[in-house]
Design a protein around this motif. Sequence first.
Motif: not given
Lengths: 300, 422, 311
Positions: C114-115, C199-206, C208
């Motif tokens: 995902n990096q 799944g990780l891509q559904t985590v919004p960047g904001e 973090y």
Amino acid sequence: MAQQTIPATVGTLESASPDGRRRPVRPRRALRPRTVVVAAVAWLIAAVFLLPYLQMVITALRPASELRDATYLPDHFAWSNFVDVWRESNLGSNLRVTLLVAGGSTLLVLLVAIPAAYYTARVKYRGRKVFLLLVLVTQMFQPTSLLVGLYREFYQLGMLNSVWTLVLCNAAFNLAFAIWILTAYFSAIPVQLEEAAMIDGLGRGGALLRVTLPLAMPGVVTAVIFTFIAAWNEFVMGLTLSTVPESQPLTVGINSFIGNYTVQWNYLFAASVIAIVPVVVLFAFIERHVVSGLTAGSVK
Amino acid sequence: MKKRMLVLSAACAAGALVLTACGGGGAGGSADGTVTLKLVAADYGDKASNSSTVYWEDVAKRFEAANPEIKVDVQVVNWNDIDAQVKTMIQSGNVPDVLQTGGYADKVADDLLYKAEEVLSPATLDNLVDTFAKAGEVDGVQYGIPFVSSARALFYNKKLLADAGVTEPPKSWADLKAAAEAVKKKNPDVVPYALPLGPEEAQGETLIWELGNGGGYTGDDGKYTLDSEANVETFQWLRANLVEPGLTYSNPAATDRRTAFADFAAGKAGMLNGHPSLIQMSKDGGVDYGVAPIPGKDGALDSTLGVADWMMAFKDSGHQEEIRKFLDFAYSKENTLKFDEMYNLMPVTEDTLQEMTSNGKHKDLEPFFDLLPKASFYPLGDTSWDAVSAEIKKSGGTAVGDDPAKVLGDLQKKAEQIAANQ
Amino acid sequence: MSSNVTSGGRRPPRSGRSGTRRSGLGRLGPLPWIGPAVLLIVVVVLWPVYEMVRTSFLKISVSGFVRGWAGLDKYRQLFDEPDLGSVITATVVWTVGVVALTMVISLGLAQLFNQRFPGRRLTRWALIAPWAASVLMTAIGFKWMLDRTAGVLNTLMTDLGIVDSPEDWLGDPSTAWPWMMFVAVFVSLPFTTYTLLAGLQTVPGEVYEAARVDGAGVWQTYRRITLPLLRPAFLVGVVINLINVFNSFPVIWGMTRGGPDSDTATTTVFMYQLKSSDIGESAAMSVVNFALVVVMVAAFLKVSRWNQEEA
């Protein structure tokens, strides 16, 4: 039910989250040491994943006389193995059967799963739970334990040695996952979008086709990849239900290199390598469709 | 609730309708009076171009040309899968008319087969070599029709043995051990004696060794004696003298015959009990091999393990007349000779045997022709043999492990159970 | 009757559309929508399931001939098999071990891939290889690489000094099990990693960024934010893997055929081994096998929901 609590998560690479949000694009920077380490590790892991298949290619290129040699590379590369394997087997006809079976069952899965998943996601009908339970249970059965029943059934139907039988079987055993994944995707699409379309005069079917489906493209693509690969690599049903060379899929055809006294490892792997190529092509092909499906989704 | 039931029952009903509507149509007779014979045969080839499909389709074509009222539907199945496939067929009622595979007696137990004399003309019946015709009998009546045969003999790599200073092939077990030790000393990278007791052919290698000690699978009364003293002793000897000193594979129970053959044909094994198909493989691999009688405990055996594969005819569809025509055709000298030469197998009919021993083209097979008249067979005529053989294949090889008496004892118990259930 | 159902069922969207104006849907009910799916499942899956259960109560001879009813004899015979206990234990260890390893390694892989780094797309493609190739072929490929005489892994390990001389890894259950588990994990990784990546891509960047502003460390962020948000994807991965690994046939069949004897068999492989001696008993094993997978999945779903309530 598990399906209700689990939202759509299995997507393809470039998929955005179901609500269409995208990660903010960061400006490109010069490579930092951390990135270099990450890249190095990732490349190493990628190599580990590919090496077993590279080894298959190398074995495929070994002349028969060098098969039992404990060397990394053969002294002579027998490129002719790939020609021989094509000539000395029914790979052409096997390939045709496999293409038909994988393509046909994928199409059938979509035709059957999309309406079922859509309706299940949108309408709280009676028997919904039973249906979802049925789907989950189907997922738990494996063809390996049902072979005799399948054979009996299709014998009675007079449908042995038929490509269509394999299409039906592969579709049925991959249906559960497709319904599962598509239900999750449809559930995540706001119902208001459809209602607007239906007010515009489209029926529910029209709304599904023109509005919801394009938005659920990543889910559809996932279902396609799954079904296609599973059907492409299916072995036991093909072996049992097709006993004449003309209707045998590739996996069964490859099996014939395992003889009573010998295994022709070089031919076996050469044929396997040939069998992987179309799947890789599919990935390349479908990748573009994911992207275009996504753009279509984001415009609306 | 009601609606759900409706959906399900409608779906079931539709399914049932489809089932019955398309059912039937398997019986093989048709309106224009032609009869279709279903032939299922094992595949002796190892690629599509030398598959037995090619052979049988050619036979069928010529037969159909001569008998336009009969059609032959050929299905050739890989050796690995044919047992399972045939069982599935019989259980589903899709019984073949003619079957060519490894065993027949289990089908006799269920009264599925024609007697040999019912489906062979007297001339064809008479042409079968006696030893094999006898091996096709259950309780004195012949059901199994031998199709091809082979015998086992000791193959040795002349160069590996000569390098190790072994001048003549071993005659006794002690000779064999000494030769193996010498080979290992001189050339630690090769397998001195290849002992394949894996599930592929454990029943063959096991019987060869047991014969060497005066043992075997059955006693004089025809009852199983899998755990006889002679047999237990055989495995104790193998374990103490070949496995533990590292003179063979480290896990014989998991090593298949294919591996052993491939190793020998690549010059990576010193000795093994081989089979005529190994002749061509060794030549292809450039291995200078010798063939000798099987070593026994106290000296070379004058008998060996003979193996035959079988043809049988099923009564199910009642095509007795057509089957007889087909089998008479298939057993003509022209056809059997072609098949035997194609796969380097040995004939079971007098005329072909005569031809092959006299036409000078089969010098390689001579040692095997000599062995054949004195060959011992599996208890083929015992209707429980196929099930017992399956058990031996699965776990028999583990008898070279810690406790031969227990493994063989368990097998004997299973065999008695199976025999009692027949 | 039959034609009614099938023609209505074959083109559900259209029949839905023509009969719609909203009330149409209500009138026809779910039939045109889910009918085809139910039909396909009933005909191709449930019918053979019925046959399987029926077979487990039959007395079938070695030749495949049905001799009559056996009642519960085949089940009794199955439970009397001396190997059954060890086979079931092996199955549980196999399933739990492979699924646990797969999930842990996939979490790491998903995080890694995902990096952003040069060649991400290409390396992600490489990850797909075991998925695109048939599991049976991969298993046979590993069997070949572990061959005592000519296996490249044996050559490599000998050259690296890991072993003194080539070993027969798959012939001895104590070394065959780890290798087969390795291969089972290897072929399960692509699907699982992809599930978690999605799944990780559904985590919004904001989320973090907010965490970073709050001064949370990397590990803390991962444990407190990423993991909980990954939970749904993780659940999908576990359930699908549980079912697949439990039922996994090609890996073991391709590498050891469950042998020597039944020492490297799981219940599925054992079922297949039984087929050569007793079809009825083999069917009884299939029924037991199915009961086991239902119990496993149900237990997992129950535990995971309980966790959710606690959290």
